[in-house]
Design a protein around this motif. Structure first.
Motif, short mmCIF file in Angstrom:
data_model
loop_
_atom_site.label_atom_id
_atom_site.label_comp_id
_atom_site.label_asym_id
_atom_site.label_seq_id
_atom_site.Cartn_x
_atom_site.Cartn_y
_atom_site.Cartn_z
N UNK A 1 1.05 -1.39 -0.13
CA UNK A 1 0.37 0.09 -0.20
C UNK A 1 1.18 0.94 0.12
N UNK A 2 0.86 2.47 -0.91
CA UNK A 2 1.69 3.15 -0.73
C UNK A 2 1.17 4.15 0.33
N UNK A 3 1.59 4.64 1.04
CA UNK A 3 1.74 5.78 1.84
C UNK A 3 3.38 6.70 2.51
N UNK A 4 2.55 8.39 2.54
CA UNK A 4 3.30 9.49 2.36
C UNK A 4 3.84 9.57 3.91
N UNK A 5 5.04 9.77 3.75
CA UNK A 5 6.02 9.64 5.01
C UNK A 5 5.93 11.43 4.68
N UNK A 6 6.36 11.82 6.59
CA UNK A 6 7.08 13.32 6.51
C UNK A 6 7.81 13.29 7.26
#
Length: 171
Positions: free
Chosen positions: A136-141
């Motif tokens: 699952x693509x996730x966005x990390x900051x």
């Protein structure tokens, strides 16, 4: 033990005669010399003041990184099979499990001259567990700080503070 305070009227033994103030006044005024010793003391005064030696500007920058999160998920599928039996029984059979199959008896009362219990069918329920890997693509900051130091002469020196991480963000 000797008396610590000497008697002023007692003669001094083996010591030099000390002149008395009366003797000094009676002597010649030119022989008496006065000496003035100045007493001087110094005092230190400590004070402090603020001095600006430069300025610092701090910015935080948030970078985003797309990564794939790996996980294992399970899904239960249930398969129901009807097995016809049509057998007369005297008592209702219990629900039972054989291996990975749960067997649920289905009963029916049939009217004949006499009443009989007939095992009509069984439901065989088999449970299968499937494990599937998903991405699952996730966005990390991630944040990093940019520090700019301005010296007194106006020159700017830039420092960049990176977060402690094994994977630095792409630039």
């Amino acid at each position: 033990m000797a008396n610590p305070v000497p008697d002023p009227n007692a003669p001094l033994d083996d010591q030099e005669q000390v002149p008395v103030l009366d003797d000094a006044l009676r002597s010649d005024p030119q022989t008496v010399a006065e000496e003035a010793i100045p007493v001087v003391a110094e005092r230190a005064i400590i004070d402090k003041r603020q001095v600006v030696t430069g300025h610092v500007r701090v910015q935080t920058v948030t970078d985003t990184v797309e990564e794939l999160a790996h996980a294992s998920v399970q899904r239960d599928d249930v398969e129901v099979t009807r097995v016809p039996i049509d057998r007369v029984v005297e008592t209702a059979p219990e629900i039972r499990t054989e291996g990975d199959v749960t067997i649920v008896p289905i009963l029916e009362e049939v009217l004949i001259v006499t009443k009989q219990l007939v095992l009509k069918e069984e439901l065989h329920i088999r449970r299968r567990i499937e494990t599937e890997s998903v991405e699952v693509p996730v966005t990390l900051r991630k944040q990093r700080a940019i520090i700019e130091r301005e010296a007194q002469a106006g020159a700017t020196v830039a420092d960049e503070a990176e977060p402690e991480n094994d994977n630095p963000p792409p630039r």
